[in-house]
Design an enzyme around this catalytic site. Sequence first.
Site, PDB file in Angstrom:
ATOM      1  N   SER A  80       0.891  -1.633   0.008  1.00  0.00           N
ATOM      2  CA  SER A  80       0.199   0.069  -0.108  1.00  0.00           C
ATOM      3  C   SER A  80       0.818   1.499   0.597  1.00  0.00           C
ATOM      4  O   SER A  80       0.072   2.341  -0.381  1.00  0.00           O
ATOM      5  CB  SER A  80      -0.863   0.073   0.669  1.00  0.00           C
ATOM      6  OG  SER A  80      -0.072  -0.120   2.339  1.00  0.00           O
ATOM      7  N   LYS A 151       0.436   4.078   6.666  1.00  0.00           N
ATOM      8  CA  LYS A 151       0.164   5.415   6.089  1.00  0.00           C
ATOM      9  C   LYS A 151       1.339   6.836   5.755  1.00  0.00           C
ATOM     10  O   LYS A 151       2.026   7.378   6.660  1.00  0.00           O
ATOM     11  CB  LYS A 151      -1.353   6.068   6.011  1.00  0.00           C
ATOM     12  CG  LYS A 151      -2.012   4.526   5.881  1.00  0.00           C
ATOM     13  CD  LYS A 151      -1.984   3.617   4.974  1.00  0.00           C
ATOM     14  CE  LYS A 151      -2.840   2.601   4.681  1.00  0.00           C
ATOM     15  NZ  LYS A 151      -2.729   1.822   3.136  1.00  0.00           N
TER      16      LYS A 151
END
Length: 270
Positions: A80, A151
């Site tokens: 990701s 993230k």
Amino acid sequence: MDTEAKHTERDRSSAPEAGDEGEGSRSVRSSRRSGRFGDLGTRLSGMSLRRAGLLGVACTLLVLLFSHFVIQPFQIPSSSMEPTLEVGDRVLVNKLAYRFGSEPERGDVVVFDGTGSFVREGLEENPVSSLTRGVFAALGLAEPAETDFVKRVVGVGGDRVVCCDKGGRVEVNGVAVDERYLHPADVPSEVPFDIVVPQGTLWVMGDHRSNSRDSRDHLGEPGGGMVPVDKVIGRADWIGWPIGRWTSLEHPGAFSRVPEAERMPGGAHG
């Protein structure tokens, strides 16, 4: 004479002269010496093993304490965050980055506990397996808990984050962001959104936008996909493993032109 002769023989057998020991005597003394040295070697060996064991335990505890309070290796379990972080990378998370009044900034790559924001409350794990996994994860030898995520911060408290503008870019506080760190095959977002980040929370997204479950995926849930600042574990500052990928994670200049929320023209988010 006979008595004297017998006496002489008896003296020789009971008290041999120096340097004239019999084979039996030498064997006994040699056996005693080897026994003493053997016992000493066994004791030293036992002491060495104990000391090595204690040293190993002490070193492990020191590493765990260092990992808990200062820098923790974090194994990347998914794609990701590609191309910035690849599957199997071990990033070194700086746990002191936000400990002394500093807060996450736009562009920071952060590791956070997603309980209550990305993962529902109440998920339980076997205590033994949780402890074992926690120890290995703290050493960077196992994947992190299912509640831990990595993230990039795109919006901080007060920011208005919109996607997308006419050029297909993310806007923060009215300024388009040139996100050069994105995966080459991706667009900034295929999901449109227009949100204002509440104070004390973060809006976070993965660099591989088409393969990242991030704040966008939790818009309709309690919390709206926002990550509380106090759930941030630390900032990923370095890639420590594999050796061929040793590097520091430099702060991108993508957000350098973004004004603070209160300085936006018009002052309101609309």
